[in-house]
Enzyme design. Structure first.
Site, PDB file in Angstrom:
ATOM      1  N   ASP C 238      39.077  24.661  37.786  1.00  0.00           N
ATOM      2  CA  ASP C 238      40.505  24.268  37.927  1.00  0.00           C
ATOM      3  C   ASP C 238      40.618  23.253  36.699  1.00  0.00           C
ATOM      4  O   ASP C 238      41.538  22.404  36.647  1.00  0.00           O
ATOM      5  CB  ASP C 238      40.778  23.827  38.892  1.00  0.00           C
ATOM      6  CG  ASP C 238      40.871  24.771  40.090  1.00  0.00           C
ATOM      7  OD1 ASP C 238      41.093  26.014  39.799  1.00  0.00           O
ATOM      8  OD2 ASP C 238      40.864  24.241  41.203  1.00  0.00           O
ATOM      9  N   GLN C 239      39.599  23.194  35.548  1.00  0.00           N
ATOM     10  CA  GLN C 239      39.619  22.317  34.517  1.00  0.00           C
ATOM     11  C   GLN C 239      39.881  22.643  33.226  1.00  0.00           C
ATOM     12  O   GLN C 239      39.793  21.878  32.288  1.00  0.00           O
ATOM     13  CB  GLN C 239      38.459  21.357  34.617  1.00  0.00           C
ATOM     14  CG  GLN C 239      38.081  20.665  35.962  1.00  0.00           C
ATOM     15  CD  GLN C 239      38.867  19.440  36.199  1.00  0.00           C
ATOM     16  OE1 GLN C 239      39.312  18.728  35.410  1.00  0.00           O
ATOM     17  NE2 GLN C 239      39.323  19.463  37.502  1.00  0.00           N
TER      18      GLN C 239
END
Lengths: 294, 294, 294, 294
Positions: C238-239
């Site tokens: 999720d980065q």
């Protein structure tokens, strides 16, 4: 709209009540007391008062009854009758669990129809598409896949009434008719017979760009937002009570073709929201304006 | 608009160039090469082509020059002259550091004026309000606080031309005139003299609700969104090129008075954005539509 | 994105060029002159400069060439080579008419997949879904209808690498992999092999609510907006670089179930926009941020 | 919020009643009947039920009474007492015409303060700013203009309690404390004494970017939307119940400085809405979430 769908408890015992009347002291007390006496528990109550002195009062109630909604319905109608007379009420009572039947009328463009099929299938819209009528045959194959009866009723310019009679014969028993980009103007008598139960999607932000080719009009005017409007159909074209509207930002890069493409997304979302609200008894019409309890 | 404001380097060496011409191969190459030959470094370049075969081409360039912008300006204009002829270009060159002077015309409502004063003070709008003209005296005290010269020029129905002459005398040297809820219709000759340099805020989502009392019209029509439109003023009322629009969601609870109140927030933001873009030379007008390079 | 699709002229002669390099004077002049020498006409040029003194410079060009794009491609690459060396450029050249091939990975929820199928069918997304892979068999029947090959590759917790090997064998030749609510964490080596070419939809407004059950987290935190984020997948969960985000207003009435339902609409629209931009070569990644030329 | 402000009738006879209790049948009937017996006419009633079986029930009523609100208040409180006991109700009754007194705490940035002053002056926010406290002297001159008492209370790192004691002495009698970009962390005991009556604006879309420099964090993460959050202050930093949030679209062109500038517009609008709702008794807090009846 929303809390209601996931509340626990047996939805089959739930009634939805829509009330409109001139505002006066004591309406809420009288109605809620009546329901309480019948063993009902109010799950949701929304109301709107235009003006306590001389305006209209509108209310939507969802009530959980001890017996099933079908059984309770008659009781509630009967016990609300004295209030109806006393307050000059317009009252509509319907079982929450009843899945409304709707017919969709389309022409060649299918994006609104597809979104309605999608959201009915996933139960985001609490209704069933019972049949589809089109003045063109183009969409038949596509629709066939969803297993929904499709009727091709061509409309010849000077024999419109024949087409409308054929459509009317099919529409018996429907709760709602949706014009999902149906590019035909309906006769006043047909419109009249579906008053308050026929929703249209207009591909523009009404009242801007009434009439044909709104995206061309929008382009020529150089607007920075395009929109769509879902409204009830009335005798006067594009003038019926608005249920929902939304817009999409555009700029100088978009040409007419692009506005149409972007507009389709707005159209399908706006129509789906309006239909969803209608079938959950969230919309009251009064003097060409709507009260929507979302 | 944005990256530009915070870029490092000496802004006093920066020029903004706006170009419009029929599209043809080689324009970007010719312009960028010319600037490169003069020692310029293109900081920002935005362009828009309607259609490479027969449409118009629009470009905005911010270029860092070796000498100060005032000095470089003449050089650039001179060296672009051959391209101007060759491509049929409309060219505008202006030093980025020059703070534009604007006059604001108001009547009784002050929210748009206040927002402009605010954003000019904080330098969010890169301009200076040099003077305020009003056909009413109401706002004088309030405006006095900001130290901006205020001129009360009453407008009598049958002697409009006198008021306009007085205003014109004050407006000499202004770069921009902003009608910030100025409730007077200006004469064609006055409008003509400020063509492309006079911005109006219309308190509605044009072209819906042209004319007076748009919030009353919007209420009566039962819309679910209200909006505002900033546009250049042309001879035809409310028909000039749109620079910016925005909307605000409303519902059945809002009455005319509420729509006005909510509308004021949209109006002031929309006008401030439009004025901000104009004074940074981000807007090109072509055939009653705008190209905005934000 | 948009103007381009409807421009006249033969799209088969069009190239898209993406450039990233340290900013310096003369880049635009050099590139546009090179294309002009080859007989190219620049249809669209967007650029972004972080900072003319020391930042990065990004450019997207669509150019109409005299020969077909496939033929012109080599010429353009060859003639840009000296500029590449001189400016330290990263360059990507691709024929505009080539329809990109994409694979979609899904688990049980199908709303994102359905929207992608829809928009690819209507050519709103300029790509073809070549195959679908799922760790569940649930969607197979539904997908079958669209005629897209469907591969059920179960993922067993301790034998993930087997599943990834099977997937990799199928993905050869794909331009893009889309994780359309694929609820499996992929291995670093798999992620690495699709770096910059694998897009995920996260069902939250990142970086809020990283990790599982974001709608539950959002409900517990009582947020007034829920969102969705489309991003490139990187090794860190999720980065990765964000391509697109959007939000939907909610209030106290929505429970977790409702947030999920409303969120699905945002998710499918956000993912579709991100995929659409990627396949039209509108996205450049630099240091975990994206430049999107819309 | 809105209809109410323009309704006819004497606002000095109006009470606002906020109720929270476990949901059970008969609450609405009991309350509305009680008010009806006292001669009250319900002008507005909004309610929210989490779950009729085991959840909480929340209600906001505006009722027009025969006597003035101040006189009626005691009567209503007295007659609701038995219901309070029976249903386990939390009840708050306040005269609608009473203008709430608020204190605003600021540091160096004044955009939120200015918006509050503006909207209180125009009565868009139905409250009076009774005093301003700042840990810096910078804003004193500016504030002086509005005629509001300004107290400069410096905060020295190791002597915070002294500053808080001075502030507390000034805050006696305030209905509400607003932290309008006040960049000091308050002690738990200070926070405790204003629980449910102190609103903060956080310059980010919580819970993303908790803590200092959220715009820098947002830039580094490359988000496509920035936001602001108004929330009640609780002991845990940035974790209190959210009243309102909004966002603004950004893209790769905006640098940290630009995000701050754009963010200021969102911040001031979000804070003004939250404060406006609070002073009209539209917000009920329950378990770190808010119910807002707009």
């Amino acid at each position: 709209m929303i809390g209601e769908l996931v509340m626990t408890g047996d939805r089959s015992h739930r009634l939805r009540i829509l009330i409109a009347c001139p505002d006066r002291p004591g309406i809420i007390a009288a109605v809620s007391d009546t329901l309480y006496q019948l063993g009902g528990n109010i799950v949701t109550a929304d109301q709107h008062s235009e003006d306590p002195d001389q305006g209209m009062f509108f209310m939507r109630i969802v009530v959980q009854m001890p017996e099933t909604a079908e059984q309770a319905r008659d009781q509630v109608v009967k016990h609300l009758a004295p209030l109806k007379a006393r307050f000059g009420m317009n009252v509509r009572v319907s079982p929450a669990s009843r899945v409304k039947q709707m017919a969709v009328l389309v022409s060649r463009e299918d994006h609104c129809l597809k979104e309605l099929i999608w959201q009915c299938e996933t139960r985001e819209i609490a209704a069933q598409i019972a049949l589809i009528i089109s003045n063109h045959g183009d969409l038949e194959d596509r629709v066939g896949l969803a297993g929904i009866p499709f009727y091709h009723i061509p409309v010849e310019p000077d024999r419109k009434s024949i087409a409308e009679r054929r459509a009317s014969a099919l529409l018996g028993g429907m709760d709602l008719v949706v014009l999902a980009r149906y590019m035909q103007i309906l006769s006043p008598s047909f419109v009249e017979s579906w008053m308050g139960r026929m929703i249209n999607i207009h591909h523009s932000f009404l009242p801007a760009f009434v009439g044909p080719n709104p995206y061309r009009q929008a382009f020529d005017r150089g607007v920075k937002l395009i929109g769509a409007t879902a409204h009830y159909v009335t005798a006067e074209l594009d003038q019926g009570p608005i249920i929902e509207q939304d817009v999409q930002r555009v700029d100088h890069r978009q040409r007419v073709h692009d506005l149409k493409r972007l507009g389709r997304h707005v159209e399908r979302m706006v129509l789906a929201r309006a239909v969803g609200w209608h079938v959950e008894d969230r919309v009251i019409v009064h003097q060409n304006r709507t009260v929507v309890f979302p």
